[in-house]
Design a protein around this motif. Sequence first.
Motif, PDB file in Angstrom:
ATOM      1  N   PRO A  34       0.825  -1.227   0.000  1.00  0.00           N
ATOM      2  CA  PRO A  34       0.000   0.000   0.000  1.00  0.00           C
ATOM      3  C   PRO A  34       0.851   1.264   0.000  1.00  0.00           C
ATOM      4  N   GLU A  35       0.404   2.268  -0.728  1.00  0.00           N
ATOM      5  CA  GLU A  35       1.162   3.512  -0.832  1.00  0.00           C
ATOM      6  C   GLU A  35       1.402   4.149   0.531  1.00  0.00           C
ATOM      7  N   THR A  36       0.418   4.025   1.413  1.00  0.00           N
ATOM      8  CA  THR A  36       0.579   4.620   2.749  1.00  0.00           C
ATOM      9  C   THR A  36       1.754   3.975   3.493  1.00  0.00           C
ATOM     10  N   VAL A  37       1.938   2.662   3.307  1.00  0.00           N
ATOM     11  CA  VAL A  37       3.053   1.954   3.941  1.00  0.00           C
ATOM     12  C   VAL A  37       4.378   2.412   3.333  1.00  0.00           C
ATOM     13  N   VAL A  38       4.402   2.527   1.997  1.00  0.00           N
ATOM     14  CA  VAL A  38       5.619   2.972   1.306  1.00  0.00           C
ATOM     15  C   VAL A  38       6.027   4.353   1.791  1.00  0.00           C
ATOM     16  N   TYR A  39       5.071   5.279   1.809  1.00  0.00           N
ATOM     17  CA  TYR A  39       5.385   6.645   2.236  1.00  0.00           C
ATOM     18  C   TYR A  39       5.845   6.689   3.686  1.00  0.00           C
ATOM     19  N   ALA A  40       5.198   5.883   4.531  1.00  0.00           N
ATOM     20  CA  ALA A  40       5.562   5.859   5.952  1.00  0.00           C
ATOM     21  C   ALA A  40       6.989   5.339   6.141  1.00  0.00           C
ATOM     22  N   LYS A  41       7.323   4.267   5.404  1.00  0.00           N
ATOM     23  CA  LYS A  41       8.673   3.697   5.517  1.00  0.00           C
ATOM     24  C   LYS A  41       9.733   4.671   5.007  1.00  0.00           C
ATOM     25  N   VAL A  42       9.465   5.274   3.835  1.00  0.00           N
ATOM     26  CA  VAL A  42      10.435   6.201   3.250  1.00  0.00           C
ATOM     27  C   VAL A  42      10.611   7.423   4.156  1.00  0.00           C
ATOM     28  N   PHE A  43       9.511   7.911   4.710  1.00  0.00           N
ATOM     29  CA  PHE A  43       9.589   9.071   5.604  1.00  0.00           C
ATOM     30  C   PHE A  43      10.402   8.741   6.855  1.00  0.00           C
ATOM     31  N   SER A  44      10.098   7.599   7.470  1.00  0.00           N
ATOM     32  CA  SER A  44      10.816   7.191   8.684  1.00  0.00           C
ATOM     33  C   SER A  44      12.299   7.012   8.414  1.00  0.00           C
ATOM     34  N   LEU A  45      12.607   6.350   7.299  1.00  0.00           N
ATOM     35  CA  LEU A  45      14.007   6.084   6.973  1.00  0.00           C
ATOM     36  C   LEU A  45      14.750   7.354   6.563  1.00  0.00           C
ATOM     37  N   SER A  46      14.041   8.307   5.962  1.00  0.00           N
ATOM     38  CA  SER A  46      14.656   9.592   5.621  1.00  0.00           C
ATOM     39  C   SER A  46      15.128  10.300   6.884  1.00  0.00           C
ATOM     40  N   ILE A  47      14.311  10.214   7.930  1.00  0.00           N
ATOM     41  CA  ILE A  47      14.664  10.853   9.198  1.00  0.00           C
ATOM     42  C   ILE A  47      15.846  10.130   9.845  1.00  0.00           C
ATOM     43  N   LEU A  48      15.773   8.790   9.898  1.00  0.00           N
ATOM     44  CA  LEU A  48      16.764   8.013  10.646  1.00  0.00           C
ATOM     45  C   LEU A  48      18.103   7.849   9.916  1.00  0.00           C
ATOM     46  N   THR A  49      18.077   7.857   8.584  1.00  0.00           N
ATOM     47  CA  THR A  49      19.327   7.628   7.843  1.00  0.00           C
ATOM     48  C   THR A  49      19.935   8.903   7.267  1.00  0.00           C
ATOM     49  N   VAL A  50      19.168   9.974   7.170  1.00  0.00           N
ATOM     50  CA  VAL A  50      19.693  11.214   6.579  1.00  0.00           C
ATOM     51  C   VAL A  50      19.590  12.394   7.551  1.00  0.00           C
ATOM     52  N   LEU A  51      18.363  12.744   7.915  1.00  0.00           N
ATOM     53  CA  LEU A  51      18.165  13.954   8.712  1.00  0.00           C
ATOM     54  C   LEU A  51      18.818  13.863  10.098  1.00  0.00           C
ATOM     55  N   LEU A  52      18.550  12.790  10.835  1.00  0.00           N
ATOM     56  CA  LEU A  52      19.109  12.655  12.177  1.00  0.00           C
ATOM     57  C   LEU A  52      20.640  12.586  12.169  1.00  0.00           C
ATOM     58  N   PRO A  53      21.258  11.792  11.268  1.00  0.00           N
ATOM     59  CA  PRO A  53      22.730  11.805  11.211  1.00  0.00           C
ATOM     60  C   PRO A  53      23.320  13.183  10.907  1.00  0.00           C
ATOM     61  N   ILE A  54      22.636  13.966  10.047  1.00  0.00           N
ATOM     62  CA  ILE A  54      23.126  15.315   9.744  1.00  0.00           C
ATOM     63  C   ILE A  54      23.059  16.199  10.990  1.00  0.00           C
ATOM     64  N   LEU A  55      21.939  16.116  11.719  1.00  0.00           N
ATOM     65  CA  LEU A  55      21.806  16.893  12.952  1.00  0.00           C
ATOM     66  C   LEU A  55      22.854  16.473  13.978  1.00  0.00           C
ATOM     67  N   LEU A  56      23.090  15.164  14.076  1.00  0.00           N
ATOM     68  CA  LEU A  56      24.103  14.668  15.015  1.00  0.00           C
ATOM     69  C   LEU A  56      25.504  15.109  14.589  1.00  0.00           C
ATOM     70  N   TYR A  57      25.726  15.183  13.273  1.00  0.00           N
ATOM     71  CA  TYR A  57      27.018  15.672  12.776  1.00  0.00           C
ATOM     72  C   TYR A  57      27.267  17.101  13.245  1.00  0.00           C
ATOM     73  N   PHE A  58      26.248  17.967  13.113  1.00  0.00           N
ATOM     74  CA  PHE A  58      26.424  19.353  13.537  1.00  0.00           C
ATOM     75  C   PHE A  58      26.643  19.443  15.049  1.00  0.00           C
ATOM     76  N   LEU A  59      25.992  18.552  15.796  1.00  0.00           N
ATOM     77  CA  LEU A  59      26.231  18.509  17.237  1.00  0.00           C
ATOM     78  C   LEU A  59      27.678  18.118  17.531  1.00  0.00           C
ATOM     79  N   LEU A  60      28.159  17.069  16.841  1.00  0.00           N
ATOM     80  CA  LEU A  60      29.535  16.609  17.040  1.00  0.00           C
ATOM     81  C   LEU A  60      30.544  17.676  16.598  1.00  0.00           C
TER      82      LEU A  60
END
Length: 201
Positions: A34-60
């Motif tokens: 289902p598209e809702t599942v695809v969007y949810a997975k991509v959104f979650s993974l975007s945060i955990l694999t891209v956005l959060l590491p970038i924020l942690l990089y700036f913290l470090l």
Amino acid sequence: MNRLLNLISYIFHPLLMPLLGVIFYFHKTPRFIPETVVYAKVFSLSILTVLLPILLYFLLKTIKKVESIHLATANERRLPLFINGILILLIINRVLPIDDIPELYYFFLGILISTITCFALALVNFKASIHMIGAAGFFMFAIALSIHFKININGTMALMCIIMGAIATSRLHLKAHTVIELVIGFFVGLLPQLLILNYWI
């Protein structure tokens, strides 16, 4: 030329490779998801694999644990790799459990093994190319999907070979890595994906 090679390093940054693998999977899989599942997975993974590491990089960077996003020294890599390993464990356990989407579970399991290996190498002051680890892992996963789903991805494979050559050229030209660091990085990314194929193909 320097600008172009710098651009290649940023466009194909290893932070983006897991997300590209997920998008590639959803684009190629013949299964109904289902598209809702695809969007949810991509959104979650975007945060955990891209956005959060970038924020942690700036913290470090703020607390002076790293100097640049390319993590130029083995010492700089240790803490970011350790944190990234924890994030991948979170993804495996919460976002992509084995009974949800097995192919992506094993893809991230391979990424976790590569991350742990790269961390271990950093502990002994060896700086394997994380760019090559990410690109090679995606490359092997794409080949595995083509075998698993019996689909033709010759164009993707040819493009990925060109991209990996461009990444290697970029890293060498910028003096970010030696040839041996690139070669080791390639195998650290590729072999875990290859070794776990028997569990899901």
